[in-house]
Scaffold this motif. Sequence first.
Motif, PDB file in Angstrom:
ATOM      1  N   UNK A   1       0.888  -1.200   0.071  1.00 26.66           N
ATOM      2  CA  UNK A   1      -0.145  -0.184  -0.105  1.00 26.66           C
ATOM      3  C   UNK A   1       0.813   1.149  -0.127  1.00 26.66           C
ATOM      4  N   UNK A   2       1.928   1.400   0.589  1.00 31.06           N
ATOM      5  CA  UNK A   2       2.649   2.381   0.823  1.00 31.06           C
ATOM      6  C   UNK A   2       3.939   2.515  -0.527  1.00 31.06           C
ATOM      7  N   UNK A   3       4.405   3.769  -0.688  1.00 31.33           N
ATOM      8  CA  UNK A   3       5.276   4.094  -1.545  1.00 31.33           C
ATOM      9  C   UNK A   3       6.537   3.226  -1.343  1.00 31.33           C
ATOM     10  N   UNK A   4       7.268   3.022  -2.620  1.00 35.52           N
ATOM     11  CA  UNK A   4       8.441   2.153  -2.540  1.00 35.52           C
ATOM     12  C   UNK A   4       9.492   3.061  -2.522  1.00 35.52           C
ATOM     13  N   UNK A   5      10.650   3.018  -1.370  1.00 34.29           N
ATOM     14  CA  UNK A   5      11.518   3.857  -1.546  1.00 34.29           C
ATOM     15  C   UNK A   5      12.681   3.406  -2.039  1.00 34.29           C
ATOM     16  N   UNK A   6      13.343   3.951  -3.002  1.00 34.65           N
ATOM     17  CA  UNK A   6      14.601   3.643  -3.592  1.00 34.65           C
ATOM     18  C   UNK A   6      15.925   4.259  -2.945  1.00 34.65           C
ATOM     19  N   UNK A   7      17.165   3.982  -3.221  1.00 34.32           N
ATOM     20  CA  UNK A   7      18.447   4.580  -2.586  1.00 34.32           C
ATOM     21  C   UNK A   7      18.563   5.739  -2.937  1.00 34.32           C
ATOM     22  N   UNK A   8      19.184   6.703  -1.774  1.00 34.27           N
ATOM     23  CA  UNK A   8      19.290   8.082  -1.997  1.00 34.27           C
ATOM     24  C   UNK A   8      20.668   8.499  -2.873  1.00 34.27           C
ATOM     25  N   UNK A   9      20.616   9.678  -3.347  1.00 34.64           N
ATOM     26  CA  UNK A   9      21.889  10.197  -4.102  1.00 34.64           C
ATOM     27  C   UNK A   9      22.180  11.354  -3.557  1.00 34.64           C
ATOM     28  N   UNK A  10      23.283  11.922  -3.688  1.00 36.15           N
ATOM     29  CA  UNK A  10      23.871  13.261  -3.080  1.00 36.15           C
ATOM     30  C   UNK A  10      24.132  14.107  -4.261  1.00 36.15           C
ATOM     31  N   UNK A  11      23.685  15.363  -3.988  1.00 36.62           N
ATOM     32  CA  UNK A  11      23.657  16.437  -5.128  1.00 36.62           C
ATOM     33  C   UNK A  11      23.982  17.861  -4.500  1.00 36.62           C
ATOM     34  N   UNK A  12      24.358  18.690  -5.267  1.00 34.78           N
ATOM     35  CA  UNK A  12      24.412  19.953  -4.654  1.00 34.78           C
ATOM     36  C   UNK A  12      25.998  20.252  -4.290  1.00 34.78           C
ATOM     37  N   UNK A  13      26.265  21.425  -3.808  1.00 34.19           N
ATOM     38  CA  UNK A  13      27.487  21.931  -3.642  1.00 34.19           C
ATOM     39  C   UNK A  13      28.465  21.312  -2.770  1.00 34.19           C
ATOM     40  N   UNK A  14      27.688  20.434  -1.927  1.00 37.38           N
ATOM     41  CA  UNK A  14      28.563  19.521  -0.947  1.00 37.38           C
ATOM     42  C   UNK A  14      29.161  18.305  -1.849  1.00 37.38           C
ATOM     43  N   UNK A  15      28.527  17.700  -2.883  1.00 37.56           N
ATOM     44  CA  UNK A  15      29.014  16.810  -3.668  1.00 37.56           C
ATOM     45  C   UNK A  15      29.640  17.106  -4.861  1.00 37.56           C
TER      46      UNK A  15
END
Length: 549
Positions: free
Chosen positions: A181-195
């Motif tokens: 019933x719930x949303x399926x969450x995938x792996x996270x990705x780093x973005x922006x100035x830190x990366x």
Amino acid sequence: MPVGLFRVCLLVVTAIVNHPLFFPKENGTVPENTEEIIQKMKEREESLRLEQLRLEQEIADQEATQKALEEAAVVVEESKEGRVRWDMWTALSMVIFLLIELWRQDFQEGNWQDVGGEEDDMAVLGKAFKGVALPDKAVLASFYEKRILGTTGDMARMREMVEGFADDLLEALRSVCNRDADMEVEDCMGVGSMYENWRVRKPFVCDLIVPFAPPEPYCFRCQTWCSGDSFPPDEQGYGTIKVCRADEDVTGCICDKTKLGEDMLCLLHSQVSSTKPSSEMEDLLCFKNTQYLDADQVMKWFQIAVTKAWNRISHKYEFDLSFSLLDSPGALKIKFKSGKSIAFNLTPVVQYENSDVYFISHFPRSSLAADVPSSTHWFLTFAVYERRFIQLVSKTLPANACHVSCLQILSFLHGKQCSLTGPSGLTNYHLKTVLLHLLQARPSQDWAPEKLEARLQDMLKFLEKCLHEKKLYHFFIGNGKVPAELGFPIIFQRAEPLNLFRPFVLRRDIYRKTVDTFHEMLRNMSALINEYTVHIPLAHTNGIRKEPL
């Protein structure tokens, strides 16, 4: 012969006999009504004269008619020639218009954001502030080494720690969610100035995006502002996400777009399949009574899910986790017992088709940005492609290239000025966009480390030009020269360029504040840099000329 003589004699006798002199006058046959004959002759003469006049008039009329016909023929011929000339001018105008349009498209694709050169004179940099000068190379090098490198050395350790914790948190989130019933969450990705390794101001904040998908048998149907339907100007850069069943053909039937009436049914879809309960759509995080994904509902669901996940794994860590900002639902903060803290953003996103463009549920917004049109409009982020482009270009630049250093110095100076005079409409994303344009426009050798001062001037000149024109185009949208190696979606390359400075046209107060802050930063540039620079002996600076902006 005798016969001939006889005939001649007979003729002579006849002539003599009929001669008038052989008869008396009274026996003559001359008519007595001579006047009547004369009168008839006059009448005949008059009738002949009138007939002559009539004929002359008819001839004149025929000549006039013939002349009119000839003149009409001339006019028609001239009109034909004029029409031909007009058609030629029309065709020539169309050709010119097409050439201009082709040039405009080529200008948008290739030089649609005019970066200019070092010789370009800017409205402020070239005239009003001729006395403003950048510190020399030695001072800039010292400032960069002391202020920039000295404070960014621990970013790698922070990224590693945050990514490891985020992976553990998302794994716990999956375990507490209902897979059916719930949303399926995938792996996270780093973005922006830190990366991208150019963040300079503390606190350091890692930006992580988390793609998610609906449970089976549902799927997301994404629509952007450039996909064909007309979007208002304030919705440029946004899109909508429709939740549909995987077996539903949203383009083949109009039953969900048209009110059929109570006594009509769709022959392709049954009443059960075509009308979904409102509660079911709300469970799928849609806006009320619609099939469109609601960003506010998604953020509420994500916050609840993260809280449940943290409660499951909190015993494993010796720190606390909390949501740090009310206006940024994905902002999290790790608090250690020692009092130190680490902030990071964990934001759910939806993937656009099979690309690395994402619909982001919440985008950090400055005072420059307008309000989101509605919670069903999702902002598109190209952060993954921006990171890849910088990595791709960096491989072609000289060793220790100065492109990142330029962005770091400019970001630091602007942030420092804003801390003194208050926030402005400029953001770090605008500064990065300026760098991306220059990276594409300038050859690789121009980014050698010894050219830091010149490239920093280029960034300031380019930014000044954009502020003066109120135009700073998004680097990817409408840019036909994006490297093919990135695999960037062609639909966004063919779209009209997106002006990031469009809000300046609508908000003159913010525009005035932004320009004033920028000019004040130029005036204080030397003082801001010298404040964080160690003393450099005079011998190191001899022979180095300061170039005014």
